[in-house]
Write a protein that holds these residues in place. Structure first.
Motif, PDB file in Angstrom:
ATOM      1  N   UNK C  15      20.104  -9.375  11.955  1.00 49.69           N
ATOM      2  CA  UNK C  15      19.837  -7.938  11.967  1.00 49.69           C
ATOM      3  C   UNK C  15      20.061  -7.277  10.618  1.00 49.69           C
ATOM      4  N   UNK C  16      20.631  -8.025   9.673  1.00 54.50           N
ATOM      5  CA  UNK C  16      21.020  -7.400   8.411  1.00 54.50           C
ATOM      6  C   UNK C  16      19.868  -7.484   7.422  1.00 54.50           C
ATOM      7  N   UNK C  17      19.477  -6.328   6.896  1.00 54.49           N
ATOM      8  CA  UNK C  17      18.407  -6.318   5.907  1.00 54.49           C
ATOM      9  C   UNK C  17      18.988  -6.628   4.543  1.00 54.49           C
ATOM     10  N   UNK C  18      18.552  -7.718   3.944  1.00 58.20           N
ATOM     11  CA  UNK C  18      19.071  -8.092   2.627  1.00 58.20           C
ATOM     12  C   UNK C  18      18.200  -7.498   1.528  1.00 58.20           C
ATOM     13  N   UNK C  19      16.905  -7.399   1.773  1.00 58.90           N
ATOM     14  CA  UNK C  19      15.990  -6.827   0.794  1.00 58.90           C
ATOM     15  C   UNK C  19      15.023  -5.918   1.528  1.00 58.90           C
ATOM     16  N   UNK C  20      14.756  -4.749   0.947  1.00 59.12           N
ATOM     17  CA  UNK C  20      13.841  -3.806   1.582  1.00 59.12           C
ATOM     18  C   UNK C  20      12.764  -3.404   0.578  1.00 59.12           C
ATOM     19  N   UNK C  21      11.579  -3.954   0.726  1.00 61.97           N
ATOM     20  CA  UNK C  21      10.438  -3.535  -0.080  1.00 61.97           C
ATOM     21  C   UNK C  21      10.671  -3.541  -1.577  1.00 61.97           C
ATOM     22  N   UNK C  22      11.096  -4.669  -2.096  1.00 66.91           N
ATOM     23  CA  UNK C  22      11.413  -4.748  -3.518  1.00 66.91           C
ATOM     24  C   UNK C  22      10.199  -5.231  -4.318  1.00 66.91           C
ATOM     25  N   UNK C  23       9.895  -4.521  -5.408  1.00 64.12           N
ATOM     26  CA  UNK C  23       8.848  -4.964  -6.339  1.00 64.12           C
ATOM     27  C   UNK C  23       9.495  -5.451  -7.620  1.00 64.12           C
ATOM     28  N   UNK C  24       8.893  -6.474  -8.213  1.00 63.72           N
ATOM     29  CA  UNK C  24       9.425  -6.950  -9.493  1.00 63.72           C
ATOM     30  C   UNK C  24       8.296  -7.659 -10.232  1.00 63.72           C
ATOM     31  N   UNK C  25       8.157  -7.335 -11.519  1.00 59.47           N
ATOM     32  CA  UNK C  25       7.143  -7.994 -12.334  1.00 59.47           C
ATOM     33  C   UNK C  25       7.776  -8.539 -13.600  1.00 59.47           C
ATOM     34  N   UNK C  26       7.245  -9.645 -14.074  1.00 58.81           N
ATOM     35  CA  UNK C  26       7.624 -10.146 -15.391  1.00 58.81           C
ATOM     36  C   UNK C  26       6.345 -10.432 -16.159  1.00 58.81           C
ATOM     37  N   UNK C  27       6.230  -9.787 -17.327  1.00 54.64           N
ATOM     38  CA  UNK C  27       5.035 -10.017 -18.157  1.00 54.64           C
ATOM     39  C   UNK C  27       5.264 -11.254 -19.025  1.00 54.64           C
TER      40      UNK C  27
END
Lengths: 757, 305, 252
Positions: C15-27
């Motif tokens: 039931x525990x949310x560890x990540x919620x809608x995370x964006x990440x980019x590396x160029x």
């Protein structure tokens, strides 16, 4: 000569007695079905009989789970412990005529725990920090050692004063409730099992000792930090599992009618299957697994037509098949990672079975080595016939043993099915020679390919299995092949065995003479050794080293661990297959049992104890295994095969101190005492440190800042934190030496000791 | 610590009965300057005397023998050498830990700090030399007996039983030190300080986050305060904000009479806390003295600071 | 197109949310940091990015390909290098052998046949490549030392060198300063900078040591309670009051 290498002293053919034992248990055992209404009694008898057998399986399985849960040892020796207790019980009750209760107390409540305690104190206590493979080999050694001792000392050819005693007050009493009737011995088996399982579940769930046992398996050092004597906890758990195994052994004896080591191997494998069903942790699941196996076996022996080939093989080997299938398909075993001990670094790590042996670039030894080999081979040609024959056998076995050097020494996998690979090759070549007149020279190649095919067959489905589970899978595979496939007329030639000619090809090539065959075997060994040597120095060897060091790390740089492991398996099986053909051709015939489970276990034990890392180890193994029994016979020792098992089993005690193998250990010892000094790792380290040590601080200012650019010490890994700081201490201690002056007396609030000038 | 502490995620308020006295003045801007109270040359048992409301300090502190001479240090290492197998990690290490003090054990990686901690707690036996707890020689005693004498060691890295639940981790410790009767109360204390652990009491400890595991290992030693607590890299892998709170906790328990040996990479933090400093290099003691006399030697003895 | 692109990653355990809608980019060629308090989900995000965990929502692309079903060795072949917080060195092998193995793995050597015809011994070129990396990392004197006897700092550098020799497009580093002392940490920072500068490798760094982070990274992500709290150029992000309150505390 065909039984030159057997480990089951009492019954030359372990499988033969197994079969009779189990069939007896299934059909002619006491009180399996008594009554008038046939169908009802059939079902009832089936259930009751299966229940009793399943209970014994479950009982020993709980012992397996207990030792695994509390000391991380997968204790194969439990089979031998059970056997020993049963033998003691039989000797006391039947041979000496002591009262049943007294015999039970001695065999189960005294011998059982003491045996467990003894094994822990002498062997397994020191194995905390060794790779799981080492623990497995030690357990294997005990599995061979204990029955050999029992048989060498007093149990000779098994008991013959009546059937083993059942744990009941009144023999042959039957309790009946309506249609259900249970013979007293089976009732007592069931009751004992319920008692043990309920007791253990309660122990783990509700008691402090159970909690401590579960903690000790993870990190005994951390348990100590909590103020608990970890050693005591381990001792108790070993005594407990020893008692349970003894109880299982004593309960099993009347079901099988005879007490032989092979019966107890079946018991062990069935128990392992039940434990694996419980994923080595859950006691209730283990109980269910044991019972299910008992029922299944009972049903098979009742409803399968007893004359079909399938039934003949399948019935007795059901536990092996079940274990193998469980290992392949039971979820939760694959990619299972063991919890590591965060304080493992406190105790210095032991060396491991497999190892990196990187040959130096020094080629000056090649010529003398070659010349020496040629001279020795030439001298062998002058030996009397029988000795040259034996030495040929040793060379052939050494060739087979090189397959361990690849798989165990390089890939770090412990395989108990090398004899199966060899047997596949041998039978393939022999059948071709007998039916299609294919010359054995071609057969050598074919044998190698057949071995390779079998090797792929076993390695592909077991890819996801790690360490212990892979070894168990190979054990189950050997037992299956040994029971079901090799006895077939079309494979191993049935009871009569197969004629295997010496290599001969229409007059051009003729190795039928012992001398010529000897030379052929020398050549084969040389080629195999060269291959092993090249592979170890090459990319494959380095990749395998890397995977052994860290599979995750290897994958992170793009090495495919599965591919490398399959390569190792295939190469190993190829070498074993070729060796198998040579072995059967050396004996000029082959029979079932040449490549049986007994040899599989013994071969693995001998090679690994002597040293699986090096070619030398394989050579030593081959010679020891062929020549040692001859020496025993020559010395006129009775029951030489039991004594052979005792000696090889005792090798375990040396192995515990030198997991790298006896040959390497002796070599190291010789090097230290007589050899040219070679740079050890520590010395190299020290040299490096001195090279890197920080520049001397300017004179007159002892406290100048050490500007050492990141050379603070060729220090250790975190685990051995500080471990190397000492040896790395070629560097400067100038601050301390300049400043602290004479060491301070201990008990005082010390003044600043720095710069005390 | 000059600004008000924001509520830390994951790190619950520590020991509630901590005396609110401001032991440490607001931190001066230059962290190198030692700001710990003047080094107590004399042990301070009197600080430990007032029993706190929960009454949990009494048992261990009462066990400290007053001794005829008050100046006997709690722990003394006397020419201790130790190693692993062939390796020697420590050479003639001598220092003393006065009662009630916090001693920081500093030095570069591989200097032997962890080995000193292990020798003190009995995990590693010295090859030479002697160790005393008060007047009693404890050389060669196994770790579990030393724990019963009041030496607790929170080792480096993961120091919880990953396969046991949170509650089982705590019970294992409490039952051995307090017996079955004292364990439930200690459990309650641990949960009241770290409510997060109560929420997760039935969770397998291996699945806790790094910070929660640290919490658990602290809770294990704190609910039954030892005479001597050795903490090895307690702040490793923790966010800066949590590191601060860990150090506050340590300060609090020191003020309740628990003697501390602290190994830390955060040298400045350790110096703020410690009364005395022992600096090791390559297995030898190169400095042993009060923190405030260390001065700028620290920069020379600990490279990179 | 970014080298690594994670789009609205969500992950919950039970039931525990560890990540919620995370964006990440590396160029490509970029040096990016990822920080956050303990339990913020850094490790979870890291494992999702590596494809070790499968996110409940969102996807991760590396050079346009979905990583999630790819075994680790295939990801490495695609140009994703990594190091480990808990060392994963090949115990028993020398530093040089570590580099050699990595080099051969990249060039897809490793056939049994090659070994049998004697191609197993290291060539002069291979040695030269190993030595070049050794020099870059400052490990020249230690090349022939077994890795077991190295300090933690050196061992971490060996892991880094091993990854560098596979010529990755992106290096993912999990707390490389963990357990290192000041000197070693600064040395690690220096090496990372030169790897990025000389080889053009993009680096994603998960790290607690803010001094190191501010020294080496040009862009920073801050994660808190499973959500991305802030992102932007490192100095600005670290100076932001929200970030300071949530993560940095009173330490600048």
């Amino acid at each position: 000569m065909s039984r030159a290498v057997s480990i089951w002293p009492a019954s030359a053919d372990p499988i033969g007695s197994t079969k009779s034992g189990l069939v007896a248990a299934g059909t002619a055992g006491p009180g399996w079905a008594r009554g008038n209404s046939k169908i009802v009694n059939d079902v009832v008898g089936l259930i009751v009989g299966g229940l009793a057998l399943g209970c014994v399986y479950a009982l020993v399985a709980t012992g397996v789970v207990l030792t695994y849960k509390t000391s991380a040892v997968f204790n194969l020796a439990l089979g031998a412990q059970a056997f020993t207790a049963a033998a003691v019980m039989y000797s006391l009750r039947n041979n000496l005529g002591l009262p049943l209760i007294l015999s039970f107390v001695v065999a189960v409540l005294i011998v059982g725990p003491l045996l467990g305690l003894g094994l822990y104190v002498t062997l397994f206590r020191r194995l905390r920090n060794v790779p799981e493979a080492v623990r497995l080999v030690v357990a294997l050694g005990v599995l061979i050692l204990l029955p050999a001792i029992v048989q060498a000392l007093w149990f000779g050819k098994g008991g013959n004063r009546g059937s083993p005693p059942a744990l009941v007050l009144e023999q042959d009493k039957v309790y009946a409730w309506g249609p259900v009737s249970i013979p007293a011995d089976q009732l007592s088996t069931i009751l004992f099992t319920i008692l043990v399982v309920v007791g253990l579940v309660a122990l783990f769930k509700y008691t402090n000792l159970g909690l401590q046992m579960r903690a000790v398996v993870e990190s005994p050092r951390m348990v100590q930090l909590a103020g608990i004597n970890a050693d005591r906890v381990s001792m108790i758990s070993w005594m407990l599992s020893g008692t349970i195994a003894a109880l299982g052994g004593v309960l099993l004896a009347p079901l099988f009618l005879s007490i032989t080591p092979s019966n107890y191997t079946i018991l062990l494998v069935a128990a392992i299957a039940a434990a694996v069903f419980g994923r080595l942790t859950s006691l209730p699941l283990t109980l269910v697994g044991g019972l299910a196996l008992g029922f299944l076996q009972q049903a098979l022996s009742r409803y399968l037509p007893s004359d079909s080939v399938l039934a003949q093989g399948l019935r007795p080997s059901l536990p092996f098949v079940v274990l193998f299938l469980l290992l392949l398909f039971w979820p939760g075993l694959r990619d299972r990672r063991e919890v590591t001990d965060p304080l493992a670094g406190v105790d210095p790590p032991a060396s491991s079975i497999a190892g990196t042996v990187r040959a130096s670039k020094d080629t000056s030894k090649v010529l003398p080595l070659t010349l020496g080999t040629v001279v020795i081979v030439a001298l062998c040609l002058l030996l009397p016939g029988i000795w040259m024959y034996r030495i040929t056998g040793a060379i052939v076995l050494s060739t087979i043993f090189l397959s361990f050097t690849v798989l165990t020494g390089m890939a770090g996998q412990i395989s108990l099915c090398q004899a199966a690979f060899a047997g596949a090759g041998a039978y393939g070549a022999a059948q071709l020679a007998n039916h299609f007149n294919v010359p054995i020279m071609v057969g050598l190649l074919v044998g190698g390919l057949v071995g390779l095919a079998v090797g792929m067959l076993i390695s592909l489905p077991t890819l996801g299995l790690r360490g212990i589970y892979l070894t168990l899978a190979t054990l189950a595979f050997t037992l299956m092949v040994d029971q079901i496939v090799f006895p077939l007329e079309q494979v191993g030639g049935g009871p009569a065995g197969l004629e295997v000619p010496r290599p001969y090809w229409s007059g051009f090539i003729d190795f039928s003479d012992d001398r010529a065959f000897f030379l052929l075997c020398v050549a084969a060994l040389a080629v195999a050794a060269l291959v092993v040597w090249l592979v170890r120095r090459g990319t494959t060897g380095r990749f395998l080293d890397a995977i052994r060091g860290s599979e995750t790390g290897a994958a992170s740089i793009g090495i495919n661990p599965s591919r490398a492991k399959i390569t190792a398996f295939a190469l190993s099986a190829l070498i074993a297959g070729v060796g198998g053909v040579l072995l059967s051709s050396w004996q000029q015939r082959t029979s079932a049992g040449d490549f049986g489970v007994g040899n599989s276990l013994l071969w693995a034990l001998v090679v690994i104890i002597l040293g699986a890392r090096t070619i030398k180890g394989a050579l030593a193994g081959g010679f020891l295994l062929v020549l040692f029994p001859e020496l025993l016979k020559a010395a006129g020792i009775p029951n030489p095969e039991a004594w052979q098992g005792v000696v090889f089993g005792l090798g375990t005690f040396v192995f515990v101190r030198h997991p790298e193998g006896l040959v390497d250990a002796i070599g190291g010892w010789y090097q230290r005492h007589f050899g040219r000094p070679e740079r050890t790792t520590e010395e190299v380290r020290r040299i490096v440190t001195i090279d890197l040590s920080e520049p001397e601080p300017p004179a007159g200012n002892g406290a100048s800042s050490p500007q050492a650019p990141y050379t603070a010490g060729v220090g250790p890994l975190p685990d051995t934190a500080g471990a190397v700081a000492g040896t790395a201490g070629g560097g400067s201690y100038r601050y301390a030496q300049a400043g602290s002056g004479p060491p301070q007396p201990p008990s005082m609030p010390a003044p600043p000791s720095f710069g005390g000038t | 610590m000059s600004q008000p502490m924001p509520p830390a995620p994951g790190w619950q308020p520590q020991i509630p009965m901590a005396p609110p006295e401001p032991q440490i003045p607001p931190a001066p801007p230059v962290p190198q300057v030692p700001i710990a109270p003047p080094a107590p040359q004399v042990p301070m048992p009197q600080q430990a005397a007032p029993a706190d409301p929960a009454g949990y300090v009494t048992a261990p502190v009462a066990a400290v023998q007053p001794g005829p001479e008050p100046a006997v240090p709690l722990l003394t290492l006397d020419y201790v050498s130790a190693g692993y197998g062939q390796f020697r990690a420590l050479f003639d290490v001598s220092f003393a830990v006065p009662m009630g003090c916090a001693v920081a054990l500093l030095g570069p990686n591989g200097a032997g700090k962890t080995t000193v901690a292990r020798v003190c707690s009995g995990l590693v036996q010295p090859t030479n030399g002697a160790i005393y707890l008060g007047h009693q020689e404890i050389t060669g005693m196994p770790a579990h007996e030393l724990r019963r004498l009041g030496i607790a060691h929170a080792p480096e890295g993961r120091s919880v039983f990953a396969s046991l639940t949170v509650e089982e981790n705590l019970l294992l410790e409490f039952r051995s030190s307090l017996g079955k009767t004292g364990a439930p109360a200690a459990l309650e204390r641990a949960y009241s300080w770290f409510p997060r652990l109560r929420e997760r009491r039935n969770q397998i400890a291996g699945t806790l986050s790094g910070g929660e595991q640290r919490m658990l290992s602290l809770a294990r030693v704190l609910a039954d305060l030892p005479r001597l607590l050795i903490v090895d890299e307690l702040s490793l892998g923790l966010a800066p904000i949590i590191v601060d709170e860990v150090f506050e906790t340590l300060d609090t328990i020191r003020s309740q009479g628990c003697t501390l040996v602290v190994i830390e990479q955060h040298v400045n933090k350790a110096l703020e806390l410690a009364d005395r400093v022992v600096i090791l290099q390559k297995g030898r003691v190169v400095y042993d003295g009060p923190t405030d006399e260390l001065g700028d030697l620290v920069g020379q003895l600990i490279p990179g600071l | 197109m970014p080298l690594l692109a994670a789009e609205s990653i969500s992950k919950h355990f039970g039931g525990i949310a560890a990540l919620v809608g995370v964006d990440l980019n590396v160029e490509p060629g970029e040096f990016v940091g990822l920080v956050g308090p303990n339990g913020a989900g850094k490790t979870t995000l890291f494992n999702c990015l590596l494809g070790i965990l499968k996110p409940n929502r969102g996807r991760v692309f590396f050079r346009g390909r979905d990583l999630s079903r790819m075994p680790m060795h295939a990801r490495a072949r695609l140009g994703l290098g990594r190091t480990f917080q808990r060392l994963e060195v090949f115990s028993g092998m020398t530093v040089r052998d570590h580099f050699l193995v990595a080099d051969r793995s990249r060039r897809k050597k490793g056939g049994l046949f090659g070994d049998l015809v004697g191609q197993g011994t290291p060539t002069r070129r291979e040695d030269a490549r190993a030595e070049a990396v050794g020099e870059l990392l400052g490990l020249t004197e230690l090349l022939d030392v077994p890795v077991d006897s190295l300090s933690l700092g050196h061992a971490r550098l060996v892991e880094l060198g091993r990854a560098v020799l596979t010529e990755p497009k992106l290096l993912m580093l999990d707390e490389p300063s963990s357990g290192l002392d000041r000197v070693e940490t600064m040395e690690m920072a220096r090496v990372l900078q030169s790897v990025q500068a000389e080889r053009g490798t993009a680096i994603l760094l998960v790290e607690h040591d803010l001094e190191m982070v501010s020294l080496v990274t040009s862009r920073l992500y801050v994660l808190e309670f499973g959500e991305m709290l802030a992102t932007g150029p490192t100095p600005q992000v670290l100076a932001h009051p929200v970030v300071r309150r949530a993560y940095v505390g009173d330490v600048a």
